[in-house]
Scaffold this motif. Structure first.
Motif, PDB file in Angstrom:
ATOM      1  N   SER B 189       0.783  -0.997   0.060  1.00  0.00           N
ATOM      2  CA  SER B 189       0.009  -0.089   0.316  1.00  0.00           C
ATOM      3  C   SER B 189       0.959   1.268  -0.237  1.00  0.00           C
ATOM      4  O   SER B 189       1.837   1.291   0.745  1.00  0.00           O
ATOM      5  N   LEU B 190       0.452   2.241  -0.713  1.00  0.00           N
ATOM      6  CA  LEU B 190       1.247   3.435  -0.921  1.00  0.00           C
ATOM      7  C   LEU B 190       0.432   4.673  -0.994  1.00  0.00           C
ATOM      8  O   LEU B 190      -0.587   4.582  -1.686  1.00  0.00           O
ATOM      9  N   GLU B 191       0.624   5.566  -0.222  1.00  0.00           N
ATOM     10  CA  GLU B 191      -0.044   6.903  -0.405  1.00  0.00           C
ATOM     11  C   GLU B 191       0.803   7.877  -1.355  1.00  0.00           C
ATOM     12  O   GLU B 191       1.992   7.905  -0.693  1.00  0.00           O
ATOM     13  N   LEU B 192       0.100   8.393  -2.026  1.00  0.00           N
ATOM     14  CA  LEU B 192       1.148   9.370  -3.017  1.00  0.00           C
ATOM     15  C   LEU B 192       0.458  10.235  -3.645  1.00  0.00           C
ATOM     16  O   LEU B 192      -0.893  10.374  -3.566  1.00  0.00           O
ATOM     17  N   ARG B 193       1.089  11.368  -4.075  1.00  0.00           N
ATOM     18  CA  ARG B 193       0.502  12.581  -4.746  1.00  0.00           C
ATOM     19  C   ARG B 193       0.744  12.749  -6.170  1.00  0.00           C
ATOM     20  O   ARG B 193       1.998  12.531  -6.503  1.00  0.00           O
ATOM     21  N   ASN B 194      -0.036  13.093  -6.998  1.00  0.00           N
ATOM     22  CA  ASN B 194       0.345  13.680  -8.323  1.00  0.00           C
ATOM     23  C   ASN B 194       0.289  15.278  -8.170  1.00  0.00           C
ATOM     24  O   ASN B 194      -0.777  15.640  -7.929  1.00  0.00           O
ATOM     25  N   ASN B 195       1.741  15.792  -8.203  1.00  0.00           N
ATOM     26  CA  ASN B 195       1.568  17.170  -7.850  1.00  0.00           C
ATOM     27  C   ASN B 195       1.088  18.020  -8.926  1.00  0.00           C
ATOM     28  O   ASN B 195       1.020  17.705 -10.073  1.00  0.00           O
ATOM     29  N   ARG B 196       0.675  19.161  -8.756  1.00  0.00           N
ATOM     30  CA  ARG B 196      -0.083  20.151  -9.453  1.00  0.00           C
ATOM     31  C   ARG B 196       0.962  20.886 -10.371  1.00  0.00           C
ATOM     32  O   ARG B 196       2.095  21.448  -9.989  1.00  0.00           O
ATOM     33  N   VAL B 197       0.434  20.983 -11.796  1.00  0.00           N
ATOM     34  CA  VAL B 197       1.486  21.615 -12.675  1.00  0.00           C
ATOM     35  C   VAL B 197       0.724  22.544 -13.613  1.00  0.00           C
ATOM     36  O   VAL B 197      -0.616  22.415 -13.518  1.00  0.00           O
ATOM     37  N   THR B 198       1.499  23.153 -14.469  1.00  0.00           N
ATOM     38  CA  THR B 198       0.569  23.984 -15.132  1.00  0.00           C
ATOM     39  C   THR B 198       1.509  23.961 -16.754  1.00  0.00           C
ATOM     40  O   THR B 198       2.678  23.659 -16.679  1.00  0.00           O
ATOM     41  N   ALA B 199       0.863  24.317 -17.810  1.00  0.00           N
ATOM     42  CA  ALA B 199       1.252  24.010 -19.017  1.00  0.00           C
ATOM     43  C   ALA B 199       2.399  24.962 -19.600  1.00  0.00           C
ATOM     44  O   ALA B 199       3.592  24.722 -20.271  1.00  0.00           O
ATOM     45  N   VAL B 200       2.286  26.145 -19.450  1.00  0.00           N
ATOM     46  CA  VAL B 200       3.195  27.209 -19.488  1.00  0.00           C
ATOM     47  C   VAL B 200       3.475  27.336 -20.860  1.00  0.00           C
ATOM     48  O   VAL B 200       4.637  26.899 -21.362  1.00  0.00           O
ATOM     49  N   PRO B 201       2.576  27.502 -21.917  1.00  0.00           N
ATOM     50  CA  PRO B 201       2.942  27.470 -23.130  1.00  0.00           C
ATOM     51  C   PRO B 201       3.628  28.570 -23.626  1.00  0.00           C
ATOM     52  O   PRO B 201       3.418  29.497 -23.005  1.00  0.00           O
ATOM     53  N   ILE B 202       4.501  28.513 -24.587  1.00  0.00           N
ATOM     54  CA  ILE B 202       5.457  29.709 -24.847  1.00  0.00           C
ATOM     55  C   ILE B 202       4.651  30.919 -25.375  1.00  0.00           C
ATOM     56  O   ILE B 202       5.069  32.036 -25.003  1.00  0.00           O
ATOM     57  N   GLU B 203       3.322  30.715 -25.938  1.00  0.00           N
ATOM     58  CA  GLU B 203       2.604  31.774 -26.216  1.00  0.00           C
ATOM     59  C   GLU B 203       1.428  31.747 -25.201  1.00  0.00           C
ATOM     60  O   GLU B 203       0.892  30.925 -24.861  1.00  0.00           O
ATOM     61  N   THR B 204       1.377  32.706 -24.361  1.00  0.00           N
ATOM     62  CA  THR B 204       0.313  33.011 -23.475  1.00  0.00           C
ATOM     63  C   THR B 204      -1.118  33.245 -24.083  1.00  0.00           C
ATOM     64  O   THR B 204      -1.129  33.489 -25.393  1.00  0.00           O
ATOM     65  N   ARG B 205      -2.022  33.099 -23.461  1.00  0.00           N
ATOM     66  CA  ARG B 205      -3.510  33.125 -24.066  1.00  0.00           C
ATOM     67  C   ARG B 205      -3.650  34.653 -24.488  1.00  0.00           C
ATOM     68  O   ARG B 205      -3.087  35.612 -23.888  1.00  0.00           O
ATOM     69  N   GLY B 206      -4.565  34.943 -25.394  1.00  0.00           N
ATOM     70  CA  GLY B 206      -4.851  36.096 -25.892  1.00  0.00           C
ATOM     71  C   GLY B 206      -6.073  35.897 -26.920  1.00  0.00           C
ATOM     72  O   GLY B 206      -6.154  34.865 -27.302  1.00  0.00           O
ATOM     73  N   ALA B 207      -6.700  37.214 -27.126  1.00  0.00           N
ATOM     74  CA  ALA B 207      -7.656  36.909 -28.353  1.00  0.00           C
ATOM     75  C   ALA B 207      -7.982  38.489 -28.568  1.00  0.00           C
ATOM     76  O   ALA B 207      -7.695  39.461 -28.026  1.00  0.00           O
ATOM     77  N   ILE B 208      -8.540  38.374 -30.026  1.00  0.00           N
ATOM     78  CA  ILE B 208      -9.193  39.596 -30.698  1.00  0.00           C
ATOM     79  C   ILE B 208     -10.783  39.305 -31.002  1.00  0.00           C
ATOM     80  O   ILE B 208     -10.927  38.568 -31.659  1.00  0.00           O
ATOM     81  N   ALA B 209     -11.432  40.196 -30.196  1.00  0.00           N
ATOM     82  CA  ALA B 209     -12.857  39.976 -30.603  1.00  0.00           C
ATOM     83  C   ALA B 209     -13.500  41.243 -31.347  1.00  0.00           C
ATOM     84  O   ALA B 209     -12.846  42.227 -31.340  1.00  0.00           O
TER      85      ALA B 209
END
Ligand SMILES: Cc1cc2nc3c(=O)[nH]c(=O)nc-3n(C[C@H](O)[C@H](O)[C@H](O)COP(=O)(O)OP(=O)(O)OC[C@H]3O[C@@H](n4cnc5c(N)ncnc54)[C@H](O)[C@@H]3O)c2cc1C
Lengths: 266, 779
Positions: B189-209
Motif C-alpha cells: 500500500s502506498l499513499e502518493l500525490r500527483n503534484n499540481r503543474v501547469t502547461a506554461v505554453p510559450i505563447e500565453t493566451r490572448g484573443a481579439i474580438a
C-alpha cells in the motif's frame, strides 16, 4: 510599464547633468533587471538614463597585478575575454554561467553589482577577490560596497565606472542554481592570494558574506579535505520555496569544498 | 513521390514559417481601430466583494469601458457550462456544478479570478485604470488543499455545496477486489500525490474580438486548441446562436490542454466589442498565465496492490481525492474520475480492480485536462506501487513486472476498467527496452558513478494509456483547376505538425505531391465540425478523417478513370497515384484524372465539374490504446540531492507510424513534461493565505534543454490497431505517462541503500538530500 523619458548621454558629465535635472531618474545599463521590474510596474522612474554609450564605462585592461573591467562590460564579454580567462579564469567562468545567452549579451557587471540581488553571482567574486569599485566620485572596497539586501554604498546619482580585481594565485567558483530562475541558490567563491584565503558566499544570506571558518580552515590547508567536519549554522540564512536555511548551510560547505578543488586544479 | 509516403520522416512544412518569425500568433494580428483590454484579478484566494468603485478609473485618459461582476449580472449572461463526460455522482444525482460567471459576482474564490474588465485605447491606459479601481474585499479563510477541503470544519467555498464535494465516483468490481485482497498473500500500500503543474505554453493566451452590427455577428481570433467546442460555449454564455460567432485560431504557440477550456476572457471581449463597436484585444502576460491558465494533475491517492506468494498481481484498489479548484471549469470533473480510472493497472494482467474518487473544490485556479489527463496519474500510481512491492517482497522489480504483463496471446481483451485493449505485445516491448538499455554494462556504470561520489539507479516503466477527445472529426478536400488542393480538418495543431502529417497522408494516399496541398485548420467556417486538439487524437481522428476523405475521392476518381480509359470501375485498380485497367494494362495518373474532373466533356454523364470535392465525418467507435516502455538511468548526488537523468530509452507502440520525425518529437516533448513533473515543476499555493507562490518563471521551475537526457527511441509497428483506417494509436501524451514513474523509480533505486522508499514529486534536490540524510537532520 509606466511612462518615462529616455535619454542616452555620451559622457559621464552629461549623464550626471541629466540625473540632477530629472525627478526620479534611474541609470539603465543592460536592462536585464530594470526592464522586467518596470514591465511588472514595480518601478516607475520618471527618466531612464541609458549609460551604454559612455566610453569611460567600457573596456577591459590587465597587467600582472590587476584586472580592470568597465561597468558596461557584458557578462558575455567577460566570459569570452582572453585577458580575463588568463588572469582570473574563475571570473570568466562565473560570467559564463549567469542566466542565458540573451541575458549574458545584455546584462552588465555594473548593473549586476549596483542591483546587489542576494542571489547574484558577481558579488561573491568581488568580495572573495578583494576587488575595488571605482565610481564617479570615489573608490569603494567590495566588502564595504555590498551593504544589504539590494543595498549598496552607492549614493544618489553615483555611478559605477569600473571594477578592479587584484590578480590571485588561484580561485574557484561553484554555484548551485535555483532550479527555476537559475540564479544562485548558493554560490561560493574561493580565492587564494599569497597567504590569504578569502571565501565569499552569495545566495545564502541577505547579501554576500565571507565565511570565516572556511577561510581559516583553508588557510591552514588549502585542500577540500580541510573542510571535513566543519559545519555552518543555518541561523539567519535565507529560506524559501526551493531551499531551507538548513539545506543552504549544507550547500555552503559542499560548494566550498568543490570550489576549493576547482581552485586547486586551476 | 516516395519521399513523402506514409512512414517517411518528412520535415515539418510549418517550421520555415515558425523559425523565420513568420508565424502569425494572436499578438501579431492587429485591426484598424483596435482597443485593448486588461483583466483586474482577485488578489485574494477567498473574499467577499463588498464594493467596486471605478469612478476615478472611468475618467482616466483613454478609458472606454469598465465592466464589473454586477454589470455582468445585469446583462443576464449565462454561466460558462461544464462539458465533463462524467456528469453524475455514484448515487446518480447530477454533480454539483456551481455557476461560473465570466466575472466574479459577490465573491472571489481564487487568486487571479477575473473581477473586472477594463478597455482603453492602449493597454497601458487600461492598466493605469485597473490600478485605480478600488475593490472593497472582506477576506474569508481559504482552503487550497483538497484533502483539507474535505475535513470537517473546512472553509466552505460554495454556500449550497456541502463539504466542498463536486462528486464522487467509482468504477470496477468492488466485491471481487475486496475478496482478492482478503485472500492475498501480500498487500502493498502506498499513499502518493500527483503534484499540481501547469502547461506554461510559450505563447500565453490572448484573443481579439470583433462585432459586425450589419450582420449582428462576431469574429473571434483566439489562442485556443478547440474552435468548435469553445464557439458553442461562448455562444451559450452570450445567449447567441453559434452561427453568429466565427471562431478562428491562428498559429497557436503550445496548448498541452491549457488552451482547451472555455475561459471567461473571450466572452468578455466579445461583449466589449459589441458594446464599443470596436475590435478589442487582450493578451495575457506570464503572471496571468500562471494565475489564470488551468492547472493539471493534483491528486492525492492511496494505491493498494494484492499479490500472491509468487508475486502474481491479484487485485488493484485505488482511491483518489482530486483537486478541482474553485469551479468545475470545462472538463475538470472528468480527470480525477473516469479520466484516471480507465487505464488503472497499466499493461498488467490484474484480474480485479476497483477505483474510487472524490473531486473536491478548493480556493485555487480550476484544473482541466493537462497532457494525459488522468492517464499519467494512473501510470504513476501503478508503477510506484509495483516498485514498492518488488522492494517489499524482495523480488527484482524488472522480474516482477515481466511476470505480470498481459501476454500478447490474451489480446484482444477488456480490462476490469472496461478498456478495450485490442493489439500490442507488452512483453516484447519490455524485452526490447531492456535490451536497448545495456543491462550488461550497468554494473560498471554503477562503479563509475560511485567513484565520482554519485549513486546510480535504474528503472523500467511500461505503460498503457488511451486516446480521448471528441469522437467525431471532419476532413474536407477541395480541388482547384490550377492543380492546388486544399485540405481542411477539424482537428488542430498547436505546434505538433499537422500541417505536415495530414497533407502527407492525403498526398501519399492520392499519389499527389503534398507540397501542392494547402492546409486549413482552426476555423469554424472551414469545417462544419471539429474536435480540435486533445487526447492524442490528432492523427487518430484527424488523420482517419483525411484517410476516409482520400478513399472517397479515389472512389469517385475511379469512375472518371474508367470513363477516360473506356473501361468499367470494377476493372480499374489504383496504386502509386495511377489508375490501371487490369484488362488492358492502360493507365492514367491521378493528377490527370483531377485535371479532367474540371471538364464536363471528359466526365461521365452523371458527374459534374468539381465533383471530386469531398467532405467527410469520421466517427470512432472505440478509443485506442497507445502503449510502450520507458527506462531511465539516473545519477544522484548525495551531497546536494541533485538528480541527473543520464540515460533514457523508450520503445513505443503507436500503431502505424505516419511520420517518425514528428512521432519522436511528441515522445521527447512528453518526456520533457514528464521529467518536469517528476523533478521540478510544482504549482504551490500558500496554505494560509491561498496566495500563488509559484506565480512566475522565477519560482516555477521548468526543464530546459540541459535537463534532458539523450533519449534513444524506437517504435514497435507490428501491432497496428483496427480501430481506425490508419492503424494509429496516438502519440501525443504517451511521453508523460512513462517518464514520471521511470525517473522517480530510478531515483528511488539509486537510494535503496539509504533505505528510502518514497519521495513525493517533484523530487527537488532538497527533498532528495533530506531523504538521504534522514535521521541525521532535524525536521
Ligand atoms: C532571465 C534572467 C536570468 C538571470 N540570471 C542571473 C544569474 O544567474 N546570475 C546573476 O548574477 N544574475 C542573473 N540575472 C541578472 C543579470 O545578471 C542582470 O544583468 C543584472 O542583474 C543587471 O545588469 P543590467 O546591466 O541588466 O542592469 P540594469 O537592469 O540596466 O540595471 C540594474 C540596476 O542597476 C543600476 N545600474 C546599472 N548600471 C549602473 C552603474 N554603472 N552605476 C550605477 N548603477 C547602475 C540601474 O540603475 C538599475 O537600478 C538574470 C537576469 C535575467 C533576466
Amino acid at each position: 510599464m509606466y511612462e518615462f523619458q529616455y535619454h542616452r548621454p555620451n559622457s559621464l558629465e552629461d549623464a550626471a547633468k541629466l540625473f540632477d535635472a530629472a525627478g526620479d531618474p534611474q541609470y539603465l545599463a543592460g536592462g536585464q533587471t530594470l526592464i522586467p521590474v518596470m514591465k511588472q510596474r514595480l518601478a516607475m522612474p520618471s527618466d531612464l538614463i541609458d549609460i551604454g554609450r559612455i566610453g569611460d564605462l567600457h573596456g577591459i585592461t590587465a597587467d600582472k597585478n590587476a584586472l580592470t573591467i568597465g561597468a558596461m562590460t557584458t557578462h558575455a564579454q567577460v566570459a569570452s575575454c582572453d585577458k580575463v580567462r588568463e588572469s582570473i579564469p574563475a571570473l570568466a567562468s562565473l560570467a559564463n554561467h549567469i542566466g542565458d545567452p540573451a541575458v549574458r549579451n545584455r546584462g552588465t557587471l555594473g548593473g549586476s553589482i549596483a542591483n546587489n540581488d542576494p542571489a547574484a553571482d558577481y558579488p561573491a567574486a568581488l568580495v572573495a577577490l578583494g576587488a575595488s569599485v571605482q565610481t564617479t566620485s570615489r573608490e569603494i572596497a567590495a566588502e564595504a560596497f555590498f551593504t544589504g539586501l539590494f543595498e549598496t554604498a552607492l549614493e544618489e546619482g553615483e555611478m559605477i565606472v569600473k571594477v578592479t580585481f587584484p590578480v590571485t594565485d588561484c580561485a574557484g567558483y561553484e554555484k548551485f542554481p535555483n532550479p527555476a530562475s537559475r540564479y544562485a541558490t548558493v554560490g561560493v567563491f574561493v580565492a587564494r592570494t599569497k597567504e590569504r584565503v578569502r571565501v565569499a558566499v552569495t545566495g545564502a544570506g541577505l547579501s554576500v558574506f565571507r565565511a570565516g571558518d572556511i577561510e581559516a580552515a583553508l588557510e591552514t590547508d588549502f585542500s577540500p579535505d580541510a573542510l571535513d567536519g566543519i559545519s555552518i549554522s543555518a541561523d539567519g540564512l535565507n529560506s524559501d520555496l526551493h531551499a531551507s536555511a538548513e539545506y543552504r548551510a549544507n550547500l555552503i560547505i559542499v560548494l566550498a569544498r568543490r570550489a576549493a578543488a576547482k581552485a586547486n586544479a586551476a | 513521390m516516395e519521399k513523402y509516403g506514409i512512414g517517411q520522416p518528412v520535415r515539418r512544412k510549418e517550421d520555415v514559417r515558425f523559425l523565420t518569425g513568420k508565424g502569425v500568433y494572436i499578438d501579431d494580428i492587429s485591426r484598424p481601430n483596435l482597443v485593448h483590454a486588461v483583466i483586474l484579478r482577485s488578489p485574494h484566494a477567498h473574499a467577499k466583494i463588498l464594493k467596486i468603485d471605478s469612478s476615478e478609473a472611468q475618467t482616466m485618459p483613454g478609458v472606454l469601458a469598465i465592466v464589473t461582476g454586477q454589470d455582468w449580472e445585469r446583462e443576464d449572461f449565462a454561466p460558462i457550462p461544464t462539458r465533463s463526460a462524467v456528469k453524475t455522482k455514484i448515487s446518480g444525482a447530477p454533480l454539483n456544478q456551481p455557476p461560473r460567471h465570466c466575472l466574479a459576482i459577490e465573491r472571489a474564490r481564487y487568486v487571479g479570478e477575473p473581477v473586472a474588465l477594463i478597455v482603453a485605447e492602449s493597454s497601458a491606459q487600461a492598466q493605469d485604470a485597473a490600478e485605480s479601481i478600488e475593490v472593497d474585499y472582506e477576506e474569508l479563510e481559504p482552503v487550497t488543499d483538497q484533502v483539507k477541503a474535505l475535513e470537517p470544519g473546512a472553509p466552505q467555498i460554495w454556500d449550497d455545496i456541502e463539504g466542498n464535494i463536486c462528486l464522487d465516483f467509482e468504477l470496477g468490481d468492488k466485491q471481487a477486489t475486496d475478496k482478492a485482497f482478503a485472500a492475498a498473500d501480500h498487500v502493498v500500500s502506498l499513499e502518493l500525490r500527483n503534484n499540481r503543474v501547469t502547461a506554461v505554453p510559450i505563447e500565453t493566451r490572448g484573443a481579439i474580438a470583433e462585432y459586425d452590427a450589419a450582420s449582428d455577428s462576431y469574429l473571434l481570433h483566439n489562442a485556443t486548441q478547440n474552435v468548435h467546442a469553445n464557439r458553442a460555449t461562448f455562444a451559450d454564455v452570450l445567449k447567441i446562436s453559434p452561427d453568429k460567432l466565427h471562431h478562428v485560431a491562428p498559429d497557436v504557440g503550445g496548448g498541452f490542454g491549457a488552451k482547451n477550456s472555455g475561459y471567461p476572457e473571450p466572452p468578455l471581449l466579445l461583449y466589449a466589442a459589441k458594446k464599443l463597436g470596436r475590435p478589442v484585444k487582450w493578451i495575457a502576460d506570464r503572471n496571468e498565465s500562471f494565475q489564470g491558465d488551468t492547472h493539471g494533475r493534483d491528486q492525492a491517492s492511496k494505491v493498494e496492490l494484492a499479490l500472491d506468494s509468487e508475486g502474481k498481481f491479484l487485485a488493484l484498489r485505488t482511491s483518489t481525492i482530486g483537486n478541482l479548484g474553485a469551479y468545475c471549469f470545462t472538463m475538470g470533473p472528468f480527470t480525477p474520475t473516469a479520466g484516471s480510472a480507465r487505464t488503472q493497472g497499466g499493461p498488467y494482467d490484474i484480474p480485479a480492480m476497483f477505483y474510487s474518487a472524490i473531486a473536491a473544490f478548493t480556493n485555487t485556479m480550476p484544473l482541466d485536462p493537462y497532457r494525459g489527463a488522468g492517464r499519467p496519474e494512473a501510470s504513476f500510481q501503478i508503477e510506484r506501487v509495483v516498485e514498492l512491492a518488488a522492494r517489499e517482497l524482495g523480488i527484482d522489480p524488472v522480474e516482477l513486472r515481466a511476470r505480470n504483463l498481459m501476454r500478447a496471446d490474451t489480446l484482444p481483451r477488456k480490462t476490469p476498467m472496461g478498456l478495450d485493449v485490442d493489439t500490442g505485445d507488452f512483453p516484447q516491448l519490455f524485452e526490447r527496452t531492456l535490451k536497448m538499455s545495456d543491462r550488461e554494462g550497468y554494473a560498471k556504470r554503477v562503479q563509475e558513478s560511485r567513484a565520482r561520489g554519485l549513486r546510480r539507479g535504474f528503472a523500467i516503466a511500461p505503460y498503457l494509456e488511451c486516446s480521448g477527445g471528441m469522437p467525431k472529426e471532419f476532413a474536407g478536400v477541395t480541388f482547384a483547376s490550377d492543380g492546388t488542393i486544399t485540405l481542411s480538418v477539424g482537428s488542430q495543431s498547436t505546434g505538433m505538425g499537422h500541417e505536415t502529417s495530414l497533407p502527407q497522408i492525403l498526398g501519399a494516399r492520392l499519389g499527389v505531391d503534398m507540397d501542392k496541398i494547402a492546409y486549413v485548420q482552426g476555423d469554424t467556417d472551414a469545417t462544419p465540425l471539429g474536435g480540435g486538439h486533445g487526447g492524442s487524437r490528432g492523427l487518430e481522428m484527424g488523420g482517419s478523417a483525411v484517410m476516409t476523405a482520400a478513399n472517397d475521392i479515389i472512389a469517385k476518381a475511379r469512375h472518371i478513370a474508367a470513363h477516360m480509359l473506356n473501361s468499367t470501375p470494377d476493372d480499374i485498380s489504383f496504386a502509386n497515384g495511377a489508375f490501371t485497367d487490369v484488362k488492358t494494362d492502360q493507365n492514367i495518373a491521378m493528377e490527370d484524372v483531377i485535371a479532367a474532373s474540371f471538364e464536363q466533356g471528359r466526365l461521365p454523364s452523371d458527374m459534374e465539374p468539381g465533383c471530386l470535392d469531398t467532405g467527410v465525418t469520421y466517427e470512432r467507435e472505440l478509443i485506442t490504446c497507445p502503449n510502450g516502455c520507458h527506462a531511465a538511468e539516473v545519477e544522484v548526488d548525495p551531497e546536494t540531492g541533485s538528480i541527473n537523468v543520464e540515460r533514457y530509452w523508450v520503445v513505443d507502440d503507436f500503431g502505424t507510424i505516419i511520420n517518425p520525425l514528428l512521432a519522436e518529437g511528441q515522445v521527447m516533448g512528453g518526456i520533457a513534461q514528464g521529467l518536469g513533473q517528476a523533478l521540478m515543476e510544482n504549482i504551490v499555493y500558500d496554505e494560509e493565505s491561498g496566495q500563488l507562490v509559484t506565480g512566475s518563471l522565477m519560482d516555477y521551475a521548468l526543464p530546459r534543454a540541459d535537463s534532458m537526457p539523450n533519449m534513444q527511441l524506437a517504435f514497435f509497428e507490428d501491432a497496428p490497431t483496427a480501430k481506425n483506417p490508419l492503424g494509429v494509436k496516438g502519440a501525443g501524451e504517451a511521453g508523460c505517462c512513462g517518464a514520471p514513474p521511470a525517473i522517480v523509480n530510478a531515483v528511488l533505486d539509486a537510494l535503496k541503500g539509504d533505505g528510502v522508499t518514497h519521495i513525493e514529486m517533484p523530487l527537488t534536490p532538497e527533498k532528495v538530500w533530506r531523504a538521504i540524510a534522514g535521521g541525521k537532520l532535524s525536521p
